[in-house]
Design an enzyme around this catalytic site. Structure first.
Site, PDB file in Angstrom:
ATOM      1  N   THR A 193     -16.316   0.974   0.909  1.00 62.44           N
ATOM      2  CA  THR A 193     -14.916   1.319   1.138  1.00 62.44           C
ATOM      3  C   THR A 193     -14.778   2.834   1.176  1.00 62.44           C
ATOM      4  O   THR A 193     -15.747   3.567   0.987  1.00 62.44           O
ATOM      5  CB  THR A 193     -14.021   0.771   0.004  1.00 62.44           C
ATOM      6  OG1 THR A 193     -14.302   1.499  -1.202  1.00 62.44           O
ATOM      7  CG2 THR A 193     -14.254  -0.715  -0.227  1.00 62.44           C
ATOM      8  N   ASP A 241       0.850  -1.181   0.000  1.00 57.73           N
ATOM      9  CA  ASP A 241       0.000   0.000   0.000  1.00 57.73           C
ATOM     10  C   ASP A 241       0.887   1.232   0.000  1.00 57.73           C
ATOM     11  O   ASP A 241       1.801   1.349   0.823  1.00 57.73           O
ATOM     12  CB  ASP A 241      -0.929   0.024   1.215  1.00 57.73           C
ATOM     13  CG  ASP A 241      -2.145   0.925   0.967  1.00 57.73           C
ATOM     14  OD1 ASP A 241      -3.242   0.382   0.760  1.00 57.73           O
ATOM     15  OD2 ASP A 241      -1.980   2.155   0.986  1.00 57.73           O
ATOM     16  N   ASN A 290      -5.335  -4.804  -6.745  1.00 59.44           N
ATOM     17  CA  ASN A 290      -6.493  -4.182  -6.105  1.00 59.44           C
ATOM     18  C   ASN A 290      -6.370  -2.671  -5.977  1.00 59.44           C
ATOM     19  O   ASN A 290      -7.375  -1.987  -5.811  1.00 59.44           O
ATOM     20  CB  ASN A 290      -6.673  -4.811  -4.717  1.00 59.44           C
ATOM     21  CG  ASN A 290      -7.668  -4.072  -3.858  1.00 59.44           C
ATOM     22  OD1 ASN A 290      -8.873  -4.203  -4.025  1.00 59.44           O
ATOM     23  ND2 ASN A 290      -7.147  -3.278  -2.909  1.00 59.44           N
ATOM     24  N   ASP A 301       4.877   2.244  -5.142  1.00 56.55           N
ATOM     25  CA  ASP A 301       3.825   2.716  -6.033  1.00 56.55           C
ATOM     26  C   ASP A 301       3.719   1.725  -7.183  1.00 56.55           C
ATOM     27  O   ASP A 301       4.599   1.642  -8.044  1.00 56.55           O
ATOM     28  CB  ASP A 301       4.192   4.107  -6.546  1.00 56.55           C
ATOM     29  CG  ASP A 301       3.196   4.664  -7.555  1.00 56.55           C
ATOM     30  OD1 ASP A 301       2.186   3.988  -7.839  1.00 56.55           O
ATOM     31  OD2 ASP A 301       3.433   5.779  -8.055  1.00 56.55           O
ATOM     32  N   LYS A 343     -11.409   0.494 -15.674  1.00 56.94           N
ATOM     33  CA  LYS A 343     -11.884  -0.812 -15.214  1.00 56.94           C
ATOM     34  C   LYS A 343     -12.293  -1.705 -16.387  1.00 56.94           C
ATOM     35  O   LYS A 343     -12.149  -2.928 -16.327  1.00 56.94           O
ATOM     36  CB  LYS A 343     -13.049  -0.628 -14.247  1.00 56.94           C
ATOM     37  CG  LYS A 343     -12.630  -0.060 -12.890  1.00 56.94           C
ATOM     38  CD  LYS A 343     -11.609  -0.942 -12.197  1.00 56.94           C
ATOM     39  CE  LYS A 343     -11.410  -0.555 -10.738  1.00 56.94           C
ATOM     40  NZ  LYS A 343     -10.367  -1.362 -10.080  1.00 56.94           N
ATOM     41  N   TYR A 387     -12.797   6.283 -14.526  1.00 65.46           N
ATOM     42  CA  TYR A 387     -12.770   5.038 -13.754  1.00 65.46           C
ATOM     43  C   TYR A 387     -13.365   3.883 -14.555  1.00 65.46           C
ATOM     44  O   TYR A 387     -12.799   2.776 -14.594  1.00 65.46           O
ATOM     45  CB  TYR A 387     -13.554   5.258 -12.465  1.00 65.46           C
ATOM     46  CG  TYR A 387     -13.696   4.067 -11.560  1.00 65.46           C
ATOM     47  CD1 TYR A 387     -12.634   3.606 -10.784  1.00 65.46           C
ATOM     48  CD2 TYR A 387     -14.928   3.423 -11.445  1.00 65.46           C
ATOM     49  CE1 TYR A 387     -12.784   2.524  -9.931  1.00 65.46           C
ATOM     50  CE2 TYR A 387     -15.092   2.344 -10.598  1.00 65.46           C
ATOM     51  CZ  TYR A 387     -14.013   1.892  -9.836  1.00 65.46           C
ATOM     52  OH  TYR A 387     -14.181   0.820  -8.994  1.00 65.46           O
TER      53      TYR A 387
END
Length: 302
Positions: free
Chosen positions: A205, A38, A100, A73, A175, A171
């Protein structure tokens, strides 16, 4: 600890919070050794920190599991390689890559800025491709050296990428690209012993709570269908040796529902037997539209 993924080495990107955190904890509970990646940025992309990843590692170790932090990153070419190298150097191999990591820059297309487009496509699409590329190179070298490979890649698409979503053009495009790349990677990497699948999760989330607050509020009692933890059992199974015959698939998962997404496929057609004249096209197009199923509505469309 269970044995479904015992001693399998797993990288989970964007694992400091939300769905990624749930994945990391679930893999560890299934006996895997986990690289918790992360970059630790805030929702606006600022303030990188190793704190979120370290907190997940600490939680895994407290429960008796084995995990290590990586704060690279993944949308950076060298950073993505570092994530893969961390797994190999720390645990001696790599068996599973769960892509993810991501964030949002939601805006209607007429207001979307170039930087907002570039940032989302970079983090989601390149942030999937770059770790996949380095992991695939490792598995190819292992296969060519005669060492058996039984590896998995699990990508993260979205309903926005499958059906589109109003206010999320950047986005949705990223995706959708991930879903298409999953199909290509599944075909190309099968020869090396690697399966590639994707999920399109629906869960509460940091990214979704602002956009879908009313739909994703936690219930006061009973089963929480929007809990991120609902998504992870499928991902753990896809990362296990049991899933060796499943590849090139996209699964929608929400609460207790697992649905196979059926993407673009050849539909009704009309053959003129020769080049069409523009004036005749309308009749042919309406003929095949009449024979076709209605498209799934875009999320947020009125």
């Amino acid at each position: 600890m269970t044995g479904l993924c015992r001693d399998r080495v797993v990288v989970v990107t964007g694992a400091g919070r939300g769905i990624g955190r749930a994945h990391a904890l679930a893999f560890a509970a299934a006996g895997a050794k986990v690289v918790v990646n992360d970059f630790g940025v805030a929702l606006d992309g600022s303030t990188a920190s190793g704190g979120p990843a370290q907190a997940v590692v600490d939680e895994i170790r407290l429960r008796g599991g084995d995990a290590v932090v990586d704060t690279s990153d993944v949308a950076d070419w060298a950073g993505a390689r570092t994530v893969i190298d961390t797994a190999i150097e720390t645990f001696g191999s790599l068996d599973v890559l769960v892509n993810n990591a991501g964030f949002l820059r939601d805006r209607m297309l007429v207001n979307l800025e170039e930087a907002e487009w570039d940032a989302v496509v970079r983090v989601h699409l390149k942030g999937h491709f770059a770790p996949l590329r380095h992991a695939a190179a490792y598995w190819r070298s292992e296969s060519k050296a005669g060492r058996p490979v039984d590896a998995r890649i699990v990508n993260t698409s979205s309903g926005a990428g499958l059906q589109g979503s109003v206010g999320q053009g950047n986005y949705a495009a990223a995706k959708a690209g991930i879903a298409a790349m999953t199909l290509v990677a599944a075909s190309e990497l099968a020869r090396y012993g690697v399966t590639v699948n994707a999920i399109a999760p629906a869960a509460r989330t940091r990214m979704t709570e602002g956009a879908f607050a009313d739909d994703m509020a936690a219930p006061t009692s009973g089963f929480d269908a929007m809990a991120p933890e609902n998504v992870s059992p499928l991902v753990v199974w896809l990362g296990s040796t049991e899933s060796k015959d499943v590849t090139g698939r996209v699964f929608e998962v929400e609460g207790g529902i697992i649905r196979l997404a059926e993407g673009w496929r050849h539909g009704p057609s009309v053959d003129n037997g020769a080049r069409w004249a523009p004036a005749d096209i309308g009749k042919g197009v309406h003929e095949i539209l009449t024979a076709a199923a209605d498209p799934v509505p875009v999320y947020g469309a009125r």
